[in-house]
Design an enzyme around this catalytic site. Structure first.
Site, PDB file in Angstrom:
ATOM      1  N   ASP A 127      -2.900  -0.462   6.311  1.00  0.00           N
ATOM      2  CA  ASP A 127      -3.760  -0.832   5.184  1.00  0.00           C
ATOM      3  C   ASP A 127      -3.263  -2.090   4.490  1.00  0.00           C
ATOM      4  O   ASP A 127      -4.060  -2.915   4.029  1.00  0.00           O
ATOM      5  CB  ASP A 127      -3.839   0.327   4.186  1.00  0.00           C
ATOM      6  CG  ASP A 127      -4.719   1.466   4.703  1.00  0.00           C
ATOM      7  OD1 ASP A 127      -5.133   1.395   5.868  1.00  0.00           O
ATOM      8  OD2 ASP A 127      -4.966   2.414   3.929  1.00  0.00           O
ATOM      9  N   GLU A 171       0.930   5.576   0.348  1.00  0.00           N
ATOM     10  CA  GLU A 171       0.276   6.853   0.617  1.00  0.00           C
ATOM     11  C   GLU A 171       1.003   7.915  -0.191  1.00  0.00           C
ATOM     12  O   GLU A 171       2.233   7.839  -0.387  1.00  0.00           O
ATOM     13  CB  GLU A 171       0.330   7.195   2.110  1.00  0.00           C
ATOM     14  CG  GLU A 171      -0.361   6.182   3.021  1.00  0.00           C
ATOM     15  CD  GLU A 171      -1.841   6.028   2.710  1.00  0.00           C
ATOM     16  OE1 GLU A 171      -2.460   7.004   2.245  1.00  0.00           O
ATOM     17  OE2 GLU A 171      -2.382   4.924   2.911  1.00  0.00           O
ATOM     18  N   HIS A 201      -5.675   4.473   6.459  1.00  0.00           N
ATOM     19  CA  HIS A 201      -4.985   5.312   5.479  1.00  0.00           C
ATOM     20  C   HIS A 201      -3.525   5.520   5.854  1.00  0.00           C
ATOM     21  O   HIS A 201      -2.913   6.513   5.457  1.00  0.00           O
ATOM     22  CB  HIS A 201      -5.688   6.667   5.306  1.00  0.00           C
ATOM     23  CG  HIS A 201      -7.032   6.547   4.645  1.00  0.00           C
ATOM     24  ND1 HIS A 201      -7.185   6.206   3.323  1.00  0.00           N
ATOM     25  CD2 HIS A 201      -8.284   6.703   5.159  1.00  0.00           C
ATOM     26  CE1 HIS A 201      -8.480   6.172   3.033  1.00  0.00           C
ATOM     27  NE2 HIS A 201      -9.159   6.446   4.125  1.00  0.00           N
ATOM     28  N   ASP A 221       0.858  -1.186   0.000  1.00  0.00           N
ATOM     29  CA  ASP A 221       0.000   0.000   0.000  1.00  0.00           C
ATOM     30  C   ASP A 221       0.896   1.239   0.000  1.00  0.00           C
ATOM     31  O   ASP A 221       1.951   1.257   0.645  1.00  0.00           O
ATOM     32  CB  ASP A 221      -0.907   0.017   1.244  1.00  0.00           C
ATOM     33  CG  ASP A 221      -1.885   1.186   1.199  1.00  0.00           C
ATOM     34  OD1 ASP A 221      -2.874   1.088   0.447  1.00  0.00           O
ATOM     35  OD2 ASP A 221      -1.632   2.193   1.884  1.00  0.00           O
TER      36      ASP A 221
END
Length: 580
Positions: free
Chosen positions: A176, A32, A171, A30
């Site tokens: 995540d 960000e 998040h 994941d």
């Protein structure tokens, strides 16, 4: 026969023929980001979890300094502040570790195109080689596996609540990724009900749209593959009256038959066939060549309604000289000595006749002419020099014989003078600027060359009483084939460490007796002779022995293949016509 591949599919770094899911290493990742559209330095955090067989075997987590401040709404969403990333490493320093963590694994992400797209763009910008791992999107997998009434939304948070995951998506990259791991494992528990047991089937499931997903009928019939062996051979789907519906071949029968009951099978007619199937029979073979030959023979014997090709292996069109005082060219379906072919269609054979009549001085008419000629009046072809008018008694059989001999020598590969004459005509037309006519003659000559080459090479193989070939099997052993008059008479394998010659001798002793028939192929089906010829001339196959020696005519059409390959459409310039 081997199936088509998905051109857009990634190159797998392990066994592409079917990797059990329990043996697959997944890296669930994941990212960000700053929320912008820049797919390079906009990454602010990377989290990844490596799992295999349901067990977690490693984690990677790091903040990344994108070189810019963060927007307030991104700070509010992720909790990552500009102060937190100001001392973090830049992406070029982090990227090698991420790629090493991905090595040899399947990249998994929720909305995977987003995450993989960022990493791929980062590799391009910072001089790293993108390893092109297989990519699995858990959002697409969820939509393929879960009914809409159970999962109206496939957002990560919604799926985490549906499955009651221990980790709640926040998040933040690592959290995540951990939540996605749990979602992935719950989804993998569901795919077994769809007959999905390998990585390849799993990837195919996520690529398929809803209309192409396996039907309930397909899923129910996956039990038909239960007792199918994992070996090379031929499989036969049988219907309710024990009729053969479809015949196919594979290097792994179990894996191939099982694929008919998963999302990997998209062909509508094959889905219809599976709906009718009641049983799957198999014939285990020594290697792929034997399987291919048996497939051809079984299709010919049963003529299954769902097979589209090779149902009439002896059906073909041949060009032969007639048996009369003044032979003419005829298109027939039964080969005899001196025939040229086979052609796939009557039209192709008729086109070859037209070109042959330009190459050798045979009469183009179709009437039967007695040895002493007839009282007919010469036709217009005589007036333009295309016929010596034996119908009017202006040519004797002895005077006509050189044309018959020229045809025999051309088709047999003893003399290529006729081809040279036609090539000179093409060149002359191009030199005189008659490019459209040159193109027509060039295409006709190319077709004749290809037809002659196919006829001569297949006839040369069919003429051999016994031939033995051996090909490396990729594991230190040898695949062996005994060929007699264009037919596979025996097949076997000398495994690694086993002396091959005793195996070959035993195969020859027990090989099928083949009595030669009529025609250039000695009664063998053209498709089988072609399959054997391709196996013998590719893949490192070695010729062990041949009686008599195997050879193609020195002045046959094979020497003209470069000419045919150089031919180009004429569009107004001699160099474009392949005339140089």
């Amino acid at each position: 026969m081997p199936e088509g591949t998905n051109r857009g599919a990634p190159q797998l770094s392990f066994d592409e023929l079917g990797t059990p899911l329990r043996e697959v290493t997944f890296v669930v990742l994941d990212l960000e980001t700053t929320g912008g559209s820049n797919r390079t330095d906009a990454i602010t955090e990377i989290g990844a979890v490596k799992v295999r067989g349901g067990e977690r075997i490693g984690e990677l987590a790091t903040l990344v300094d994108p070189g810019t401040g963060l927007a307030p709404h991104i700070v509010a969403l992720t909790g990552i502040t500009t102060a937190m990333i100001s001392g973090a490493p830049r992406l070029p320093a982090v990227l090698p570790d991420v790629l090493e963590f991905l090595r040899g694994a399947v990249l998994v992400a929720h909305n995977a195109p987003f995450d993989s797209g960022f990493l791929r763009a980062a590799c391009e910008r910072h001089g790293q080689v993108w390893p092109r791992p297989p990519v699995l999107c858990t959002a697409r997998l969820a939509r393929a596996v879960l009914p809409h009434d159970e999962a109206p939304s496939v957002r990560l948070g919604a799926l985490a609540r549906l499955f009651g995951t221990e980790t709640t998506p926040t998040h933040r990259a690592l959290a995540d990724a951990r939540a996605t791991v749990e979602v992935l494992h719950r989804l993998l528990e569901r795919v077994g009900n769809l007959g999905v047991q390998s990585l390849e089937e799993l990837l195919a499931l996520t690529r398929e749209s809803a209309p192409h997903r396996p039907t309930s009928g397909q899923r129910r019939k996956r039990e038909l593959a239960r007792d199918v062996p994992s070996a090379p051979g031929v499989y036969l789907f049988r219907g309710p009256r024990d009729e053969v519906l479809y015949v196919g071949t594979s290097g792994d029968l179990h894996r191939r038959v099982r694929s008919y009951f998963t999302a990997g099978e998209r062909r509508r007619r094959i889905r219809d066939m599976v709906a009718l199937a009641e049983r799957v029979d198999t014939v285990v073979c020594a290697h792929a060549l034997e399987a291919g030959v048996r497939e051809l023979r079984l299709i010919a014997a049963h003529q299954p309604r769902y097979n589209r090709r090779s149902r009439r292996p002896h059906r073909g069109w041949w060009v032969v000289p007639t048996s009369e005082a003044f032979p003419r060219l005829s298109v027939v379906t039964t080969a005899r000595d001196g025939a040229m072919g086979p052609f796939r269609s009557r039209q192709a054979a008729a086109s070859a006749v037209d070109t042959l009549l330009d190459a050798v001085p045979l009469r183009p008419c179709t009437q039967r002419i007695p040895a002493r000629g007839a009282a007919a009046t010469p036709c217009a072809l005589h007036e333009i020099g295309r016929c010596a008018a034996p119908c009017a008694g202006l040519q004797t059989p002895q005077e006509y014989e050189p044309g018959v001999r020229a045809l025999r020598e051309l088709t047999g590969g003893a003399d290529d003078t006729a081809l040279r004459r036609l090539a000179d005509r093409v060149h002359d037309l191009g030199e005189r600027g008659r490019f459209e006519k040159a193109a027509t003659h060039r295409d006709q000559l190319t077709g004749l060359i290809l037809g002659l080459h196919r006829s001569q090479r297949l006839a040369a193989l069919a003429a051999i009483t016994e031939l033995v070939g051996a090909r490396p099997d990729g594991a230190g052993g040898w695949e062996v084939a005994v060929v007699r008059h264009g037919r596979l008479a025996a097949a076997g394998v000398a495994r690694r460490g086993v002396p091959p010659m005793p195996v070959i001798d035993a195969l020859c002793l027990g090989a099928q007796t083949v009595l030669p028939g009529d025609g250039p192929l000695r009664g063998a089906p053209a498709d089988e002779v072609h399959l054997l010829h391709r196996w013998l001339t590719t893949g490192g196959t070695r010729l062990v022995r041949a009686d008599p020696a195997w050879g193609e005519p020195a002045r046959g059409a094979a020497s003209w293949l470069p000419w045919a390959e150089r031919a180009r459409p004429v569009r107004g310039h001699p160099e474009e016509a392949g005339l140089d």
